[in-house]
Design a protein around this motif. Structure first.
Motif, mmCIF file in Angstrom:
data_model
loop_
_atom_site.group_PDB
_atom_site.id
_atom_site.type_symbol
_atom_site.label_atom_id
_atom_site.label_comp_id
_atom_site.label_asym_id
_atom_site.label_seq_id
_atom_site.Cartn_x
_atom_site.Cartn_y
_atom_site.Cartn_z
ATOM 1 N N THR A 27 0.856 -1.183 0.000
ATOM 2 C CA THR A 27 0.000 0.000 0.000
ATOM 3 C C THR A 27 0.888 1.227 0.000
ATOM 4 O O THR A 27 1.811 1.334 0.804
ATOM 5 C CB THR A 27 -0.900 0.004 1.247
ATOM 6 O OG1 THR A 27 -1.846 -1.060 1.141
ATOM 7 C CG2 THR A 27 -1.653 1.314 1.383
ATOM 8 N N LEU A 28 0.623 2.122 -0.942
ATOM 9 C CA LEU A 28 1.408 3.349 -1.035
ATOM 10 C C LEU A 28 0.480 4.547 -0.924
ATOM 11 O O LEU A 28 -0.477 4.660 -1.686
ATOM 12 C CB LEU A 28 2.152 3.396 -2.375
ATOM 13 C CG LEU A 28 2.856 4.708 -2.709
ATOM 14 C CD1 LEU A 28 4.056 4.928 -1.800
ATOM 15 C CD2 LEU A 28 3.295 4.727 -4.161
ATOM 16 N N LEU A 29 0.749 5.418 0.037
ATOM 17 C CA LEU A 29 -0.008 6.662 0.142
ATOM 18 C C LEU A 29 0.930 7.797 -0.238
ATOM 19 O O LEU A 29 1.877 8.121 0.486
ATOM 20 C CB LEU A 29 -0.561 6.828 1.562
ATOM 21 C CG LEU A 29 -1.575 5.732 1.939
ATOM 22 C CD1 LEU A 29 -1.908 5.751 3.416
ATOM 23 C CD2 LEU A 29 -2.852 5.874 1.109
ATOM 24 N N GLN A 44 2.387 -4.557 3.348
ATOM 25 C CA GLN A 44 3.398 -3.521 3.519
ATOM 26 C C GLN A 44 2.761 -2.160 3.239
ATOM 27 O O GLN A 44 2.073 -2.004 2.234
ATOM 28 C CB GLN A 44 4.550 -3.777 2.541
ATOM 29 C CG GLN A 44 5.688 -2.816 2.715
ATOM 30 C CD GLN A 44 6.830 -3.049 1.752
ATOM 31 O OE1 GLN A 44 7.692 -2.209 1.630
ATOM 32 N NE2 GLN A 44 6.825 -4.184 1.063
ATOM 33 N N VAL A 45 2.986 -1.219 4.130
ATOM 34 C CA VAL A 45 2.392 0.108 3.950
ATOM 35 C C VAL A 45 3.511 1.147 3.882
ATOM 36 O O VAL A 45 4.378 1.188 4.758
ATOM 37 C CB VAL A 45 1.424 0.453 5.104
ATOM 38 C CG1 VAL A 45 0.845 1.853 4.914
ATOM 39 C CG2 VAL A 45 0.303 -0.576 5.191
ATOM 40 N N ILE A 46 3.488 1.949 2.828
ATOM 41 C CA ILE A 46 4.479 3.015 2.671
ATOM 42 C C ILE A 46 3.766 4.362 2.743
ATOM 43 O O ILE A 46 2.863 4.641 1.957
ATOM 44 C CB ILE A 46 5.204 2.904 1.317
ATOM 45 C CG1 ILE A 46 5.911 1.555 1.203
ATOM 46 C CG2 ILE A 46 6.209 4.040 1.148
ATOM 47 C CD1 ILE A 46 6.462 1.277 -0.184
ATOM 48 N N ASP A 64 8.211 7.396 4.808
ATOM 49 C CA ASP A 64 9.210 7.989 3.929
ATOM 50 C C ASP A 64 9.568 9.410 4.360
ATOM 51 O O ASP A 64 8.903 10.005 5.201
ATOM 52 C CB ASP A 64 8.674 7.989 2.483
ATOM 53 C CG ASP A 64 9.651 7.313 1.538
ATOM 54 O OD1 ASP A 64 10.866 7.387 1.813
ATOM 55 O OD2 ASP A 64 9.215 6.724 0.542
#
Lengths: 131, 126
Positions: A27-29, A44-46, A64
């Motif tokens: 998951t990318l936000l 996995q969360v980014i 990040d």
């Protein structure tokens, strides 16, 4: 609309769902997003975004360098390059890279800090939480 | 180690989610649920679950297997999965053959493919 159609026509470029079948569930936000609420599940969360709330992830969480997150977080591995404020509970390892800024309470069996990382708060090294 | 990890993560996300030259997307993957509010400028793909509200200036795609129980406001909205909630697109709404929309729909254009399910009111913006 044009964006998505153009991708479908290009067979060399996988669509969001097709291409991701071969990758770990991720998951990318993105940086321009602001998210408030609760995030939970497995994978996995980014975070490149701003986030405020609670998070309970079976897997890995990456904050990040552009991210600014506040709240209570629970995960197996937590990797921080950005700004985190709140309470972290980790069952494996927390990593703070040189750009990391952490303020709050942290409970983890292992902690790795790079030179330049900032940590203000309370750390509890708790082996019993190790999975 | 840190820089290597970062470049690997970014390359994976960028390559898979947004081919070069296009605005990078955000993705809620399978197995992940977000309850709350999501506001952003970018495109969003939902493969997992979202409950609450999505407000994007980009496009929103609910992928096959994705389930959104939320109000969606976006530029374009494409539904391959299921949406329970009202949606509003500044441009177009497309409901793919397996797509399900239970809720009202407002958009400049609405395309519903054969096999799609739509229960609600539709309103074409002028």
């Amino acid at each position: 609309m044009v964006f998505w159609r153009s991708r479908k026509k290009d067979k060399s470029t996988p669509s969001a769902s097709e291409g991701r079948l071969n990758e770990a569930e991720q998951t990318l936000l993105g940086a321009d997003w602001q998210v408030k609420g609760r995030i939970y599940g497995k994978g996995q969360v980014i975070f490149q975004s701003a986030f405020e709330g609670e998070m309970d992830i079976q897997g890995r969480v990456t904050v990040d360098s552009s991210a600014d997150v506040k709240g209570n977080f629970c995960s197996e591995d937590i990797h921080i390059r950005g700004k985190v404020e709140g309470c972290l509970t980790c069952s494996r390892m927390v990593t703070l890279e040189e750009t990391a800024r952490f303020e709050g309470e942290m409970t983890t069996p292992q902690l790795q800090m790079e030179a330049g990382a900032r940590l203000n708060g309370k750390i509890t090294m708790d082996k019993t939480r190790q999975r | 180690m840190g820089k290597e990890t970062e470049s690997t993560t970014n390359r994976t996300a960028a390559d898979v989610i947004a081919p070069q030259g296009l605005v990078p997307s955000s993705v809620v993957s399978r197995g992940i649920c977000i309850e709350g509010e999501l506001e952003g400028q970018q495109n969003l793909t939902v493969e997992g679950r979202v409950k609450g509200r999505i407000h994007s200036k980009g496009d929103v795609v609910v992928a096959t297997g994705g389930h959104v129980e939320a109000t969606i406001v976006a530029c374009n909205i494409t539904i391959h999965g299921r949406v329970d909630g009202n949606i509003e697109a500044q441009e177009a709404v497309e409901i793919a053959p397996q797509g399900i929309l239970i809720g009202d729909c407002r958009a400049r254009s609405i395309q519903i493919h054969e096999g799609a399910r739509f229960e609600g009111r539709s309103d074409i913006l002028k």
